[in-house]
Design a protein around this motif. Structure first.
Motif, PDB file in Angstrom:
ATOM      1  N   PRO A 226     -27.917   7.262  26.616  1.00 53.11           N
ATOM      2  CA  PRO A 226     -29.276   7.370  26.715  1.00 53.11           C
ATOM      3  C   PRO A 226     -29.809   7.651  27.972  1.00 53.11           C
ATOM      4  O   PRO A 226     -29.203   6.890  28.919  1.00 53.11           O
ATOM      5  CB  PRO A 226     -29.967   6.150  25.772  1.00 53.11           C
ATOM      6  CG  PRO A 226     -28.945   5.024  26.226  1.00 53.11           C
ATOM      7  CD  PRO A 226     -27.460   5.766  26.242  1.00 53.11           C
ATOM      8  N   ASN A 227     -30.836   8.259  28.120  1.00 52.44           N
ATOM      9  CA  ASN A 227     -31.581   8.430  29.227  1.00 52.44           C
ATOM     10  C   ASN A 227     -32.838   7.313  29.319  1.00 52.44           C
ATOM     11  O   ASN A 227     -33.709   7.702  29.992  1.00 52.44           O
ATOM     12  CB  ASN A 227     -32.230   9.834  29.410  1.00 52.44           C
ATOM     13  CG  ASN A 227     -31.047  10.835  29.550  1.00 52.44           C
ATOM     14  OD1 ASN A 227     -30.107  10.508  29.834  1.00 52.44           O
ATOM     15  ND2 ASN A 227     -31.545  12.072  29.202  1.00 52.44           N
ATOM     16  N   PHE A 228     -32.588   6.184  28.657  1.00 51.14           N
ATOM     17  CA  PHE A 228     -33.319   5.215  28.645  1.00 51.14           C
ATOM     18  C   PHE A 228     -32.836   3.801  28.792  1.00 51.14           C
ATOM     19  O   PHE A 228     -31.578   3.895  28.858  1.00 51.14           O
ATOM     20  CB  PHE A 228     -34.136   4.965  27.139  1.00 51.14           C
ATOM     21  CG  PHE A 228     -35.046   6.606  26.895  1.00 51.14           C
ATOM     22  CD1 PHE A 228     -36.095   6.843  27.362  1.00 51.14           C
ATOM     23  CD2 PHE A 228     -34.309   7.326  25.741  1.00 51.14           C
ATOM     24  CE1 PHE A 228     -36.686   8.002  26.991  1.00 51.14           C
ATOM     25  CE2 PHE A 228     -34.868   8.338  25.342  1.00 51.14           C
ATOM     26  CZ  PHE A 228     -36.109   8.833  26.120  1.00 51.14           C
ATOM     27  N   GLU A 229     -33.577   2.941  29.039  1.00 47.48           N
ATOM     28  CA  GLU A 229     -32.760   1.550  29.342  1.00 47.48           C
ATOM     29  C   GLU A 229     -32.022   1.121  27.956  1.00 47.48           C
ATOM     30  O   GLU A 229     -32.468   1.227  26.959  1.00 47.48           O
ATOM     31  CB  GLU A 229     -33.876   0.475  29.761  1.00 47.48           C
ATOM     32  CG  GLU A 229     -33.183  -0.914  29.819  1.00 47.48           C
ATOM     33  CD  GLU A 229     -34.427  -1.762  30.443  1.00 47.48           C
ATOM     34  OE1 GLU A 229     -33.867  -3.211  30.298  1.00 47.48           O
ATOM     35  OE2 GLU A 229     -35.836  -1.622  30.009  1.00 47.48           O
ATOM     36  N   GLY A 232     -33.221  -0.859  24.699  1.00 52.06           N
ATOM     37  CA  GLY A 232     -34.366  -0.454  24.388  1.00 52.06           C
ATOM     38  C   GLY A 232     -34.704   0.051  23.128  1.00 52.06           C
ATOM     39  O   GLY A 232     -34.014   0.602  22.422  1.00 52.06           O
ATOM     40  N   ALA A 233     -36.037   0.226  22.737  1.00 48.16           N
ATOM     41  CA  ALA A 233     -36.375   0.885  21.460  1.00 48.16           C
ATOM     42  C   ALA A 233     -36.210   2.458  21.786  1.00 48.16           C
ATOM     43  O   ALA A 233     -35.809   3.113  20.699  1.00 48.16           O
ATOM     44  CB  ALA A 233     -37.861   0.511  21.233  1.00 48.16           C
ATOM     45  N   ASP A 240     -29.306   6.749  17.751  1.00 49.84           N
ATOM     46  CA  ASP A 240     -29.086   6.748  16.281  1.00 49.84           C
ATOM     47  C   ASP A 240     -29.069   8.246  15.866  1.00 49.84           C
ATOM     48  O   ASP A 240     -28.309   8.751  15.208  1.00 49.84           O
ATOM     49  CB  ASP A 240     -30.112   6.062  15.368  1.00 49.84           C
ATOM     50  CG  ASP A 240     -29.967   4.604  15.441  1.00 49.84           C
ATOM     51  OD1 ASP A 240     -29.114   4.030  16.202  1.00 49.84           O
ATOM     52  OD2 ASP A 240     -30.734   3.766  14.845  1.00 49.84           O
ATOM     53  N   ASP A 241     -30.066   8.878  16.406  1.00 50.78           N
ATOM     54  CA  ASP A 241     -30.032  10.348  16.295  1.00 50.78           C
ATOM     55  C   ASP A 241     -29.050  11.091  16.884  1.00 50.78           C
ATOM     56  O   ASP A 241     -28.259  11.948  16.264  1.00 50.78           O
ATOM     57  CB  ASP A 241     -31.337  10.912  16.755  1.00 50.78           C
ATOM     58  CG  ASP A 241     -32.609  10.623  16.149  1.00 50.78           C
ATOM     59  OD1 ASP A 241     -32.471  10.074  14.833  1.00 50.78           O
ATOM     60  OD2 ASP A 241     -33.951  10.685  16.482  1.00 50.78           O
ATOM     61  N   GLY A 242     -28.482  10.796  17.918  1.00 52.40           N
ATOM     62  CA  GLY A 242     -27.112  11.461  18.602  1.00 52.40           C
ATOM     63  C   GLY A 242     -25.988  10.986  17.870  1.00 52.40           C
ATOM     64  O   GLY A 242     -25.116  11.769  17.763  1.00 52.40           O
ATOM     65  N   LEU A 243     -26.019   9.943  17.121  1.00 55.47           N
ATOM     66  CA  LEU A 243     -24.811   9.325  16.449  1.00 55.47           C
ATOM     67  C   LEU A 243     -24.638  10.598  15.192  1.00 55.47           C
ATOM     68  O   LEU A 243     -23.512  11.127  15.099  1.00 55.47           O
ATOM     69  CB  LEU A 243     -24.946   8.145  15.841  1.00 55.47           C
ATOM     70  CG  LEU A 243     -23.855   7.712  14.978  1.00 55.47           C
ATOM     71  CD1 LEU A 243     -22.518   7.742  15.362  1.00 55.47           C
ATOM     72  CD2 LEU A 243     -24.060   6.494  14.308  1.00 55.47           C
ATOM     73  N   VAL A 244     -25.739  10.734  14.532  1.00 53.48           N
ATOM     74  CA  VAL A 244     -25.706  11.298  13.406  1.00 53.48           C
ATOM     75  C   VAL A 244     -25.322  12.943  13.722  1.00 53.48           C
ATOM     76  O   VAL A 244     -24.861  13.555  13.203  1.00 53.48           O
ATOM     77  CB  VAL A 244     -27.358  11.390  12.663  1.00 53.48           C
ATOM     78  CG1 VAL A 244     -27.148  12.412  11.489  1.00 53.48           C
ATOM     79  CG2 VAL A 244     -27.392   9.999  12.043  1.00 53.48           C
ATOM     80  N   ALA A 324     -28.145   1.251  20.379  1.00 54.06           N
ATOM     81  CA  ALA A 324     -28.922   1.176  21.544  1.00 54.06           C
ATOM     82  C   ALA A 324     -28.177   1.666  22.832  1.00 54.06           C
ATOM     83  O   ALA A 324     -28.778   1.271  23.958  1.00 54.06           O
ATOM     84  CB  ALA A 324     -30.169   0.131  21.820  1.00 54.06           C
ATOM     85  N   ASP A 325     -26.890   1.846  23.016  1.00 50.52           N
ATOM     86  CA  ASP A 325     -26.406   2.147  24.071  1.00 50.52           C
ATOM     87  C   ASP A 325     -25.306   3.338  24.162  1.00 50.52           C
ATOM     88  O   ASP A 325     -25.308   4.035  25.292  1.00 50.52           O
ATOM     89  CB  ASP A 325     -25.314   0.878  24.076  1.00 50.52           C
ATOM     90  CG  ASP A 325     -24.132   0.721  25.428  1.00 50.52           C
ATOM     91  OD1 ASP A 325     -24.601   1.570  26.320  1.00 50.52           O
ATOM     92  OD2 ASP A 325     -23.359   0.021  25.215  1.00 50.52           O
TER      93      ASP A 325
END
Length: 422
Positions: A226-229, A232-233, A240-244, A324-325
């Motif tokens: 993720p490009n986020f922490e 985090g939310a 989750d979207d990336g997994l699908v 989230a990782d």
């Protein structure tokens, strides 16, 4: 029985707690450029030697028991003794995951604690090879291990890095065996699938995944980060979207590669491949299944309807989901077990009795391999996955608190000390 009696005497008759505090001060807080600090450090060293001398002079094998008291509290020492009584072996190599094991984002600012680094140094100096076993890239791991342990240890010839969950092994100081690219031995159907997924995963992604994720710089695995922490939310949603997306793309690539061998009539083969992939990996991993179900995909399939050529390739490729990782695909033929076996071969550990520490499904495979071959013990942090904790609790109950990986390393250090006592 003699060792038990001596340990009881050690912790009943001597001030082991104070001794251990002085040892920690001397080891972890070396003198800085200050006369006061230097004098305090020297005084601590003198008091440490006095307390150790008392034990050396009072107990049989006193030098060993003085070291035991310096590095372990009563609980850790008796745990070490119980392990020796059960296995009658000293640990002769360490196999250690990094993230959420040696270090923890929740308790150590995502750095390996100084105490853990020190115990790794002590064990390495005692002749115990260190194998860092991680899903991360080689360059990333090599960088922070050199920073933490120093160039001398990492390039000692007794240190190895299994990276990308077993796709490669880096063991400096071993000539042509220094870097082994295990993924080069995979056949073209698997290697070609990974190449195709890597080339399409971001360009073909939905906009939120394309903008919210990046590809980890792997040599072989395909990993969305993720490009986020992390944790985090925002990271949760995009992973989750990336997994699908990743699973669907994997299905599309595989049906394209085996399409000549399929007899499925007039259907949208790419869409069907994505549906088959979602069905296969949802059935294989309930956690992945929950993520897929939450996306409300409108073209469901059943795992039992997947054509054999497609299922055969699915069975060779694993999908990893880290909440989230990260979301990633890896080869089931090259897991951490394969990497550890290769590392031990290069390090010439012929009769392994390992300490395996980890928190995730990929680490569990190593723990199960060790259990099957009676080749060591397994430990996990208290926040490890349920399957890992179940395995560890069923074996030796070696569970440690978040950010306290040094506790387990101290126990093994003492186990090896006690193994010397006749």
């Amino acid at each position: 029985m003699e060792r038990h009696n001596l340990l009881y005497r050690l912790y009943d008759e001597f001030d082991a707690e104070t001794l251990r505090e002085y040892q920690s001060l001397v080891d972890l807080f070396p003198p800085v450029d200050s006369r006061v600090a230097l004098e305090h450090w020297e005084d601590a060293g003198e008091e440490l030697e006095r307390l150790k001398r008392e034990i050396r002079e009072a107990l049989p094998a006193g030098a060993t028991f003085a070291e035991v008291a310096a590095y372990a509290d009563r609980e850790a020492a008796f745990t070490a003794l119980d392990l020796h009584a059960r296995y009658d072996r000293a640990v002769n190599a360490l196999v250690l995951d990094v993230d959420e094991t040696l270090r923890s984002a929740g308790g150590t600012d995502n750095e390996i604690p100084r105490e853990t680094l020190h115990m790794l140094t002590e064990l390495h100096d005692a002749g115990v090879p260190v194998v860092i076993c991680t899903g991360q890239t080689l360059e990333n791991v090599k960088g922070f291990m050199i920073q933490g342990l120093g160039n001398e240890i990492v390039h000692s010839g007794n240190f190895s890095i299994v990276y990308e969950s077993g796709n490669g092994v880096f063991t400096p100081g071993h000539g042509s065996h220094t870097k082994r690219l295990l993924y080069e031995d995979l056949d073209e159907p698997v290697r070609g699938t990974f190449d195709a997924v890597r080339s399409r995963v971001l360009p073909d992604a939905p906009e939120n995944v394309r903008r919210g994720c990046h590809l980890q710089g792997n040599e072989f695995n395909v990993t969305l980060k993720p490009n986020f922490e992390t944790g985090g939310a925002d990271a949760e949603v995009v992973i989750d979207d990336g997994l699908v997306h990743l699973i669907g793309l994997l299905g599309e690539v595989i049906v394209d590669r085996v399409s000549d061998g399929l007899d499925v009539g007039d259907i949208d083969l790419a869409a069907r491949g994505a549906a088959w992939a979602r069905a296969h990996y949802a059935a294989a991993d309930p956690e992945i299944g929950e993520v897929i179900e939450a996306t409300a995909v409108d073209d469901p399939a059943e795992a039992g309807e997947i054509p054999e050529p497609v299922a055969a390739l699915f069975d060779r490729i694993d999908v990893g989901y880290y909440h989230a990782d990260a979301a990633e695909i890896t080869s089931l033929e090259l897991d951490k077990v394969a990497g550890v076996e290769a590392a031990l071969d290069v390090l010439d550990v012929r009769d392994p009795f390992l300490l395996v520490m980890g928190d995730s499904k990929s680490d569990l495979r190593v723990m199960e391999w060790v259990a099957e071959h009676e080749a060591g013990i397994a430990a996990a942090p208290e926040h490890a996955s349920a399957d890992v904790l179940s395995h560890v609790l069923d074996r030796d109950e070696l569970v440690f608190a978040r950010g306290q990986s040094a506790t387990m390393l101290r126990t093994v250090y003492v186990l090896n000390l006690l193994a010397r006592v006749e």
